[in-house]
Design an enzyme around this catalytic site. Structure first.
Site, PDB file in Angstrom:
ATOM      1  N   ASP A   1       1.038  -1.424   0.190  1.00 15.99           N
ATOM      2  CA  ASP A   1       0.308   0.356  -0.393  1.00 15.99           C
ATOM      3  C   ASP A   1       0.991   1.150  -0.329  1.00 15.99           C
ATOM      4  OD1 ASP A   1      -2.664   2.171   0.367  1.00 15.99           O
ATOM      5  OD2 ASP A   1      -1.970   1.750   2.325  1.00 15.99           O
ATOM      6  N   LEU A   2       0.526   2.750  -0.753  1.00 15.80           N
ATOM      7  CA  LEU A   2       1.363   3.703  -0.705  1.00 15.80           C
ATOM      8  C   LEU A   2       1.213   4.399   1.024  1.00 15.80           C
ATOM      9  CD1 LEU A   2       3.019   5.320  -2.430  1.00 15.80           C
ATOM     10  CD2 LEU A   2       0.984   6.580  -3.204  1.00 15.80           C
ATOM     11  N   ASP A   3      -0.023   5.182   0.725  1.00 12.47           N
ATOM     12  CA  ASP A   3      -0.376   6.236   2.053  1.00 12.47           C
ATOM     13  C   ASP A   3      -0.756   5.930   3.388  1.00 12.47           C
ATOM     14  OD1 ASP A   3      -0.772   8.431   0.263  1.00 12.47           O
ATOM     15  OD2 ASP A   3      -2.663   7.157  -0.904  1.00 12.47           O
TER      16      ASP A   3
ATOM     17  N   THR B   1       0.607  10.343   4.225  1.00 11.45           N
ATOM     18  CA  THR B   1       0.025  11.356   2.862  1.00 11.45           C
ATOM     19  C   THR B   1      -1.009  11.606   3.572  1.00 11.45           C
ATOM     20  OG1 THR B   1      -0.723   9.295   1.795  1.00 11.45           O
ATOM     21  CG2 THR B   1       0.713  11.333   0.967  1.00 11.45           C
TER      22      THR B   1
ATOM     23  N   LYS C   1      -8.853   6.350   6.303  1.00 12.05           N
ATOM     24  CA  LYS C   1      -7.661   5.065   5.575  1.00 12.05           C
ATOM     25  C   LYS C   1      -7.721   4.628   4.979  1.00 12.05           C
ATOM     26  CE  LYS C   1      -4.156   6.939   9.083  1.00 12.05           C
ATOM     27  NZ  LYS C   1      -3.634   5.966   9.921  1.00 12.05           N
TER      28      LYS C   1
ATOM     29  N   SER D   1      -1.977   0.252  -4.290  1.00 16.19           N
ATOM     30  CA  SER D   1      -3.041   1.980  -3.425  1.00 16.19           C
ATOM     31  C   SER D   1      -4.153   2.559  -4.376  1.00 16.19           C
ATOM     32  CB  SER D   1      -2.057   3.000  -3.929  1.00 16.19           C
ATOM     33  OG  SER D   1      -2.243   4.329  -3.537  1.00 16.19           O
ATOM     34  N   ALA D   2      -5.627   3.315  -3.071  1.00 17.76           N
ATOM     35  CA  ALA D   2      -6.475   3.520  -4.168  1.00 17.76           C
ATOM     36  C   ALA D   2      -6.416   4.485  -4.797  1.00 17.76           C
ATOM     37  CB  ALA D   2      -7.129   3.483  -2.364  1.00 17.76           C
TER      38      ALA D   2
ATOM     39  N   LYS E   1     -10.753  -1.399  -1.947  1.00 12.85           N
ATOM     40  CA  LYS E   1     -10.448  -1.905  -0.674  1.00 12.85           C
ATOM     41  C   LYS E   1     -11.998  -1.625   0.388  1.00 12.85           C
ATOM     42  CE  LYS E   1      -6.431  -1.007  -0.625  1.00 12.85           C
ATOM     43  NZ  LYS E   1      -5.033  -0.107  -0.593  1.00 12.85           N
TER      44      LYS E   1
ATOM     45  N   GLU F   1      -0.019  -3.742   4.470  1.00 17.40           N
ATOM     46  CA  GLU F   1      -1.292  -2.281   5.142  1.00 17.40           C
ATOM     47  C   GLU F   1      -1.229  -1.208   6.054  1.00 17.40           C
ATOM     48  OE1 GLU F   1      -3.684  -0.856   3.772  1.00 17.40           O
ATOM     49  OE2 GLU F   1      -3.849  -0.813   1.527  1.00 17.40           O
ATOM     50  N   ASP F   2      -1.139  -0.564   6.130  1.00 20.05           N
ATOM     51  CA  ASP F   2      -1.602   0.535   6.976  1.00 20.05           C
ATOM     52  C   ASP F   2      -3.195   0.461   7.760  1.00 20.05           C
ATOM     53  OD1 ASP F   2      -2.265   2.185   5.416  1.00 20.05           O
ATOM     54  OD2 ASP F   2      -2.168   3.218   6.816  1.00 20.05           O
TER      55      ASP F   2
HETATM   56  C1  BG6 Z   1      -5.658   6.201   0.268  1.00 19.36           C
HETATM   57  C2  BG6 Z   1      -5.840   6.978   1.247  1.00 19.36           C
HETATM   58  O1  BG6 Z   1      -4.428   5.331   0.296  1.00 19.36           O
HETATM   59  O2  BG6 Z   1      -6.184   6.923  -1.017  1.00 19.36           O
HETATM   60  C3  BG6 Z   1      -6.845   7.555   1.577  1.00 19.36           C
HETATM   61  O3  BG6 Z   1      -5.020   5.952   1.804  1.00 19.36           O
HETATM   62  C4  BG6 Z   1      -7.192   8.562  -0.076  1.00 19.36           C
HETATM   63  O4  BG6 Z   1      -7.214   8.494   2.175  1.00 19.36           O
HETATM   64  C5  BG6 Z   1      -6.950   7.292  -0.960  1.00 19.36           C
HETATM   65  O5  BG6 Z   1      -8.867   9.596   0.517  1.00 19.36           O
HETATM   66  C6  BG6 Z   1      -7.678   7.992  -2.352  1.00 19.36           C
HETATM   67  O6  BG6 Z   1      -7.140   8.520  -2.710  1.00 19.36           O
HETATM   68  P1  BG6 Z   1      -6.964   9.887  -3.689  1.00 19.36           P
HETATM   69  O7  BG6 Z   1      -5.272  10.219  -3.710  1.00 19.36           O
HETATM   70  O8  BG6 Z   1      -6.937   9.620  -5.142  1.00 19.36           O
HETATM   71  O9  BG6 Z   1      -7.758  10.588  -3.774  1.00 19.36           O
HETATM   72 MG    MG Z   2      -2.930   3.569   3.796  1.00 24.89          MG
END
Ligand code: BG6
Ligand code: MG
Length: 224
Positions: free
Chosen positions: A10-12, A18, A46, A115-116, A146, A170-171
């Site tokens: 996962d990224l964030d 972030t 998250k 990542s989402a 997710k 994953e966090d």
């Molecule tokens: C996830 C974050 O990785 O991405 C969420 O944990 C975030 O907080 C989601 O809303 C979507 O991100 P973005 O950058 O497409 O708005």
């Molecule tokens: Mg995350």
């Protein structure tokens, strides 16, 4: 299985912190709409996609918007978010990440991103990590959020590794659930009392190494 063959990150919250930037941009949106929300409520965002996050925030503020207005506000929020991360560089990579990625590469383990975020490629580019990834699956390539396993299954498929030979980092609880739903093993990054379903929980990638991961998976008899 005798070994694992891929790690999907996962990224964030795992590679880069972030969450505080997302919080600040969402809070600005809430404030402009005449309400506020807490850091505890922010925890629930998250791993949650952009539109779904907006829906949750609006429900906390008791606000109803048309779908056109929701679209406009989500665009604004993203502009504010992008503005907040425009100075981001490799200094924001969370401790332990680069060392672990180097080890995975040296041991011929495939590395994917799951990542989402629709900003994942921008962020990876800014922190200089794009080339570490054999595959990048982000919010632009998925339709099911997710805890649906789509993002991780696409990642596994892109690096041609069976789900049971993948380890996800994953966090978010929803992300841990997504990895499990995909038939993968999962290392939670955060608090054990939140990430209860993970195979093992670490507080950051600083605690991780190729040898440690092998030991954890052996202890759990996931690998032999
Ligand atoms: C996830 C974050 O990785 O991405 C969420 O944990 C975030 O907080 C989601 O809303 C979507 O991100 P973005 O950058 O497409 O708005
Ligand atoms: Mg995350």
């Amino acid at each position: 299985m005798s070994s694992f063959a891929a790690c999907i990150f996962d990224l964030d919250g795992v590679i880069v912190d972030t969450a505080r930037y997302h919080f600040s941009a969402w809070r600005r949106l809430a404030n402009e709409l005449g309400f506020d929300f807490t850091e505890e409520e922010n925890e629930q965002l998250k791993g949650v996609g952009r539109m779904q996050s907006l829906e949750l925030i609006l429900s906390w503020g008791g606000k109803e918007l048309t779908s056109g207005e929701k679209m406009e506000w989500s665009v604004k929020k993203n502009e504010w978010y992008l503005d907040l991360i425009k100075e981001m560089d490799e200094a924001e990579i969370l401790p332990g990440t680069v060392h672990f990625l180097d080890e995975l590469r040296a041991n011929k383990i495939k590395v994917a991103l799951g990542s989402a975020s629709k900003n994942a490629r921008t962020i990876l580019g800014r922190i200089g990590l794009t080339n570490y990834f054999d595959a990048i699956v982000d919010g632009n390539l998925t339709t099911n959020p997710k805890p649906h396993p789509e993002v991780f299954l696409k990642g596994a498929n892109a690096v041609q590794v069976a789900p049971e030979s993948c380890v996800v980092f994953e966090d978010a609880l929803k992300g841990v659930e997504a990895a499990i739903a995909g038939g993968m093993h999962v290392i939670g990054v955060g608090k054990p009392e939140i990430l209860t379903e993970a195979d093992h929980v670490i507080s950051s990638l600083k605690e991780m190494s190729f040898a440690k991961l092998n030991n954890i998976l052996k202890e759990k008899t996931i690998i032999t």
